[in-house]
Design an enzyme around this catalytic site. Structure first.
Site, PDB file in Angstrom:
ATOM      1  N   ARG A  68       6.691   1.354  -6.120  1.00  0.00           N
ATOM      2  CA  ARG A  68       7.899   0.761  -6.679  1.00  0.00           C
ATOM      3  C   ARG A  68       7.975   1.211  -8.134  1.00  0.00           C
ATOM      4  O   ARG A  68       7.204   0.770  -8.972  1.00  0.00           O
ATOM      5  CB  ARG A  68       7.786  -0.761  -6.571  1.00  0.00           C
ATOM      6  CG  ARG A  68       8.978  -1.543  -7.040  1.00  0.00           C
ATOM      7  CD  ARG A  68       8.665  -2.463  -8.184  1.00  0.00           C
ATOM      8  NE  ARG A  68       7.775  -3.572  -7.850  1.00  0.00           N
ATOM      9  CZ  ARG A  68       7.083  -4.230  -8.761  1.00  0.00           C
ATOM     10  NH1 ARG A  68       7.137  -3.898 -10.032  1.00  0.00           N
ATOM     11  NH2 ARG A  68       6.288  -5.212  -8.410  1.00  0.00           N
ATOM     12  N   HIS A 114       9.938  -5.416 -10.095  1.00  0.00           N
ATOM     13  CA  HIS A 114      10.034  -6.123  -8.809  1.00  0.00           C
ATOM     14  C   HIS A 114      11.485  -6.532  -8.560  1.00  0.00           C
ATOM     15  O   HIS A 114      12.061  -6.268  -7.519  1.00  0.00           O
ATOM     16  CB  HIS A 114       9.124  -7.349  -8.813  1.00  0.00           C
ATOM     17  CG  HIS A 114       9.404  -8.318  -7.713  1.00  0.00           C
ATOM     18  ND1 HIS A 114       9.112  -8.033  -6.399  1.00  0.00           N
ATOM     19  CD2 HIS A 114       9.974  -9.553  -7.715  1.00  0.00           C
ATOM     20  CE1 HIS A 114       9.489  -9.069  -5.639  1.00  0.00           C
ATOM     21  NE2 HIS A 114      10.010  -9.988  -6.419  1.00  0.00           N
ATOM     22  N   TYR A 158       2.124  -5.730 -17.045  1.00  0.00           N
ATOM     23  CA  TYR A 158       0.958  -5.662 -16.154  1.00  0.00           C
ATOM     24  C   TYR A 158       0.583  -4.258 -15.693  1.00  0.00           C
ATOM     25  O   TYR A 158      -0.372  -4.085 -14.964  1.00  0.00           O
ATOM     26  CB  TYR A 158       1.162  -6.570 -14.924  1.00  0.00           C
ATOM     27  CG  TYR A 158       2.436  -6.333 -14.137  1.00  0.00           C
ATOM     28  CD1 TYR A 158       2.492  -5.342 -13.156  1.00  0.00           C
ATOM     29  CD2 TYR A 158       3.578  -7.113 -14.356  1.00  0.00           C
ATOM     30  CE1 TYR A 158       3.649  -5.140 -12.417  1.00  0.00           C
ATOM     31  CE2 TYR A 158       4.741  -6.907 -13.624  1.00  0.00           C
ATOM     32  CZ  TYR A 158       4.773  -5.924 -12.659  1.00  0.00           C
ATOM     33  OH  TYR A 158       5.913  -5.716 -11.941  1.00  0.00           O
TER      34      TYR A 158
END
Lengths: 325, 396
Positions: free
Chosen positions: B289, B293, B302
């Site tokens: 990805r 998200h 992160y």
């Protein structure tokens, strides 16, 4: 022709009739096949309809309801059994987030005619998670219908109607009444699924109950009659929707209402009934609506359940309190 | 003492201490060893766009024509364009949220194009490319993100179920549907999409159990895009996800999710198995990805840039373009026309979103129940009376 049979047998006969009349009806659950269910409610059905119609499932409640949703999407009408009330929670997510909402989510394109059968309630001396009454948790969720028969005839007909409904129906079976016998007329024309019934006429106070508590309320009315009090007993039959019109009609006659259920009183169906009847019939009421039910505590071990469950004396006490206003 | 038992005991003995950290590290190493060497990754097209032979899966794309290859390319480009437009629309305040598929085009187009018209698809909420393959109007995908409905299309028109937001729920629906397909004696198949995060959900495990027990014709298509919001795949599983199938009694395979040809071949194989009565398959499309998200997420908190850059080098669209160019299957005219088509799609989607009317206020009550419900009727009437009270005053 009316026939006398136990409530469990009436459900069995009803399921049999549904399997016979509609090839899309399926029975699913843990132990429902060879064993006939732990309460034998599905006894003999797999033998007569085969393993593809009466399906023994893996021991996974979310899986039972989730796959039933998929089968309903494919055009089937699954009737699933959750073995005991306290075991429904692993399936609660599927019931609440999927089963209840998919019709609305699809703007009406998808119908989910799934019946979730749950033997519920206490009084049989069982271990933890086998005696609960979680009906309010389901009634609170839009998209679900929640019903509970109190006698063999209703069990037979309400199951037929639940299976024919295009909405998901949570069908709470009063397990401690499974062995109570009653007349079942398979040719009768049943009343609407969600209509309450006056099971005893009275003038002094209305007792409203459903499922296992209807029998208790009739007994209460018998004892009260010996004391010269004439109680009306209303079998609600449906918890979502609740037939408020029938409760209102009864209360405006008797002017007093006591609601009885096994579930905890706090946030229970009795609270909803009390609030709505107060709104609808405020000037007719001679006393506040009182409730008798379980405590805000985990369902107790079997040796204490008689203290926890509504019984003759607790309901009579509420009747006295109401009449004292 | 075996390595395995050391690994199992070390963290317990020294939890919270510095030694505990060492123990955790050792455990992780052991897990990797347990899982065997590098997982097998089916790949038919390298990141450089070179066609590589694969004895097992080549036959599933053997007859593919240059036109079909251009079609796959077109699907991926248009899907990416649509996705970019939706992201922009969210940034402009036209959508409340958007879940981008950037980077996952090959996984979705390859698998989506493997499905047959009578197959049935159960998506999660990011399957915009699969929806494209199923013929769902892209604009319809945006209704729920704009907040005008919770669905937006008739699932039975394209055999493409509505998006499911609760993680993994739809894998059970797919399994039940597939059980129904088998009961009907139909030879179609069902495919359920989910992510690496969903593989931790009980419903996914239960769907594996049910599908295996009933030999249901369902393909579980896991897009392992490496991140479940901020949680890496290592937080979901100690073995490669495709290997989980073995424990349930059906095959699992990992395919290069950025290789559209590989995904097409592997998914065709899995769907044919299902149609042939051989039961479920788990396909793990190993992909990435590239974006957040959803538009509410901030991946810079992160993960580092290097990781994305490494995956950009494996870009699914670039890889097929290289192959098309090297094999003279597409000329400059094709790419230019596609560019224009892409812009037109963006414009159409933008206009469609802006033209979406707010739903009628009574839609709150519509379709709560199929057969009706007394409480809903009562509340609808109260709502109507309340609304009418404004009308009486000449307002609203």
């Amino acid at each position: 022709m009316a026939e006398k049979m136990a409530l469990a047998k009436a459900i069995n006969e009803s399921l049999r009739r549904a399997l016979e009349s509609d090839p899309k009806v399926l029975i699913m659950g843990e132990d429902v096949g060879k064993l006939g269910g732990v309460f034998r409610v599905t006894d003999g059905l797999q033998k007569d309809f085969g393993e593809s119609r009466v399906i023994d499932t893996p021991l996974a409640e979310s899986g039972i309801v989730g796959t039933a949703i998929g089968l309903a999407l494919r055009g089937y009408r699954p009737v699933v059994e959750i073995q005991f009330d306290g075991f429904v929670f692993p399936a609660y997510d599927q019931i609440v987030t999927q089963l209840a909402k998919m019709h609305a989510r699809s703007l009406g394109k998808v119908k989910l005619p799934v019946v979730v059968r749950i033997p519920y309630g206490g009084g049989i001396g069982a271990v933890e998670h086998h005696s609960e009454s979680p009906e309010s948790l389901f009634a609170h969720v839009a998209g679900l219908k929640v019903v509970s028969p109190s006698n063999a005839s209703d069990a037979y007909w309400m199951m037929q109607q639940a299976i024919q409904s295009d909405d998901p129906v949570i069908f709470f079976e009063p397990k401690r009444r499974y062995w109570d016998k009653g007349e079942v007329n398979a040719e009768a024309i049943p009343g609407p699924l969600h209509k309450a019934q006056v099971v005893r006429e009275g003038t002094d106070l209305t007792l409203a109950a459903y499922g296992p508590m209807v029998k208790l309320c009739r007994e209460v009315a018998d004892v009260a009659a010996e004391e010269g009090k004439n109680l009306e007993v209303l079998d609600l039959r449906s918890v979502s929707p609740i037939d408020f019109d029938s409760i209102q009609a009864s209360v405006e006659k008797t002017r007093r209402l006591v609601v009885v259920h096994e579930a905890p009183v706090f946030f229970g169906s009795g609270a909803e009934i009390a609030a709505r009847i107060t709104e609808r019939s405020f000037y007719h009421l001679e006393a506040p609506v009182l409730r008798v039910g379980g405590y805000h505590a985990p369902y107790p071990p079997a040796r204490l359940e008689e203290e926890y469950l509504p019984n003759l004396d607790r309901v009579l006490d509420a009747v006295d309190r109401s009449l004292a206003y | 003492m075996t390595v395995e038992s050391t690994a199992a005991r070390t963290p317990r003995r020294s939890a919270g201490s510095k030694a505990g950290t060492t123990g955790t590290k050792r455990t992780r190493t052991t897990a990797k060893k347990d899982a065997g060497a590098e997982p097998q990754l089916v790949q038919l097209l390298t990141p450089e766009g070179k066609r590589v032979k694969n004895a097992e899966y080549d036959k599933y794309v053997a007859g593919i024509t240059p036109e079909e290859l251009r079609g796959l390319y077109r699907d991926m480009v248009l899907t990416r364009r649509f996705d970019a437009e939706a992201t922009s629309l969210q940034r402009q305040g036209e959508l409340g949220l958007w879940a981008s598929l950037l980077g996952q085009e090959a996984a979705q187009i390859g698998s989506g194009r493997a499905t047959r018209e009578d197959d049935y698809v159960f998506p999660t909420y990011r399957e915009h490319g699969v929806a494209w393959c199923r013929g769902v109007d892209p604009a319809n995908l945006l209704g729920m993100f704009r907040g005008v409905n919770n669905g937006g299309w008739d699932p039975n028109s394209n055999n493409f179920q509505l998006y499911t937001i609760v993680i993994g729920s739809q894998t059970l629906h797919a399994t039940g549907y597939a059980m129904g397909v088998a009961k009907d004696g139909a030879d179609s198949a069902v495919i359920a999409y989910f992510g690496d995060g969903a593989s931790s959900q009980g419903d996914v495990a239960e769907s594996f159990t049910f599908s295996a027990v009933y030999n249901a014709p369902v393909v579980f298509f896991c897009q392992n895009n490496q991140w479940a919001i901020s949680e890496p795949t290592e937080k979901q599983s100690r073995v490669p996800i495709y290997q989980r199938a073995q424990g349930f009694g059906f095959p699992g395979v990992r395919v290069d999710g950025n290789d559209v040809l590989g995904v097409l071949a592997v998914t065709r194989w899995a769907l044919e198995r299902a149609r042939g009565g051989e039961g479920p398959t788990l396909v793990e499309a190993f992909t990435y990805r590239m974006g957040a998200h959803t538009t509410s997420d901030d991946p810079t908190r992160y993960r580092g840039d290097e990781e994305r850059q490494a995956w950009e080098a494996k870009d699914p669209i670039l890889r097929l373009r290289r192959y098309l160019e090297a094999s003279n299957h597409a000329d400059e005219g094709f790419f230019q026309e596609l560019e224009a088509e892409s812009e037109a799609l963006g414009k159409r989607v933008r206009e469609a979103v802006r033209a979406m009317p707010d739903p009628d206020r009574f839609a709150i009550f519509e379709n709560a129940y199929a057969d009706g419900h007394a409480l809903v009727d009562e509340e609808r009437a109260q709502f109507a009376a309340y609304q009418a009270s404004f009308a009486d005053e000449g307002g609203n």
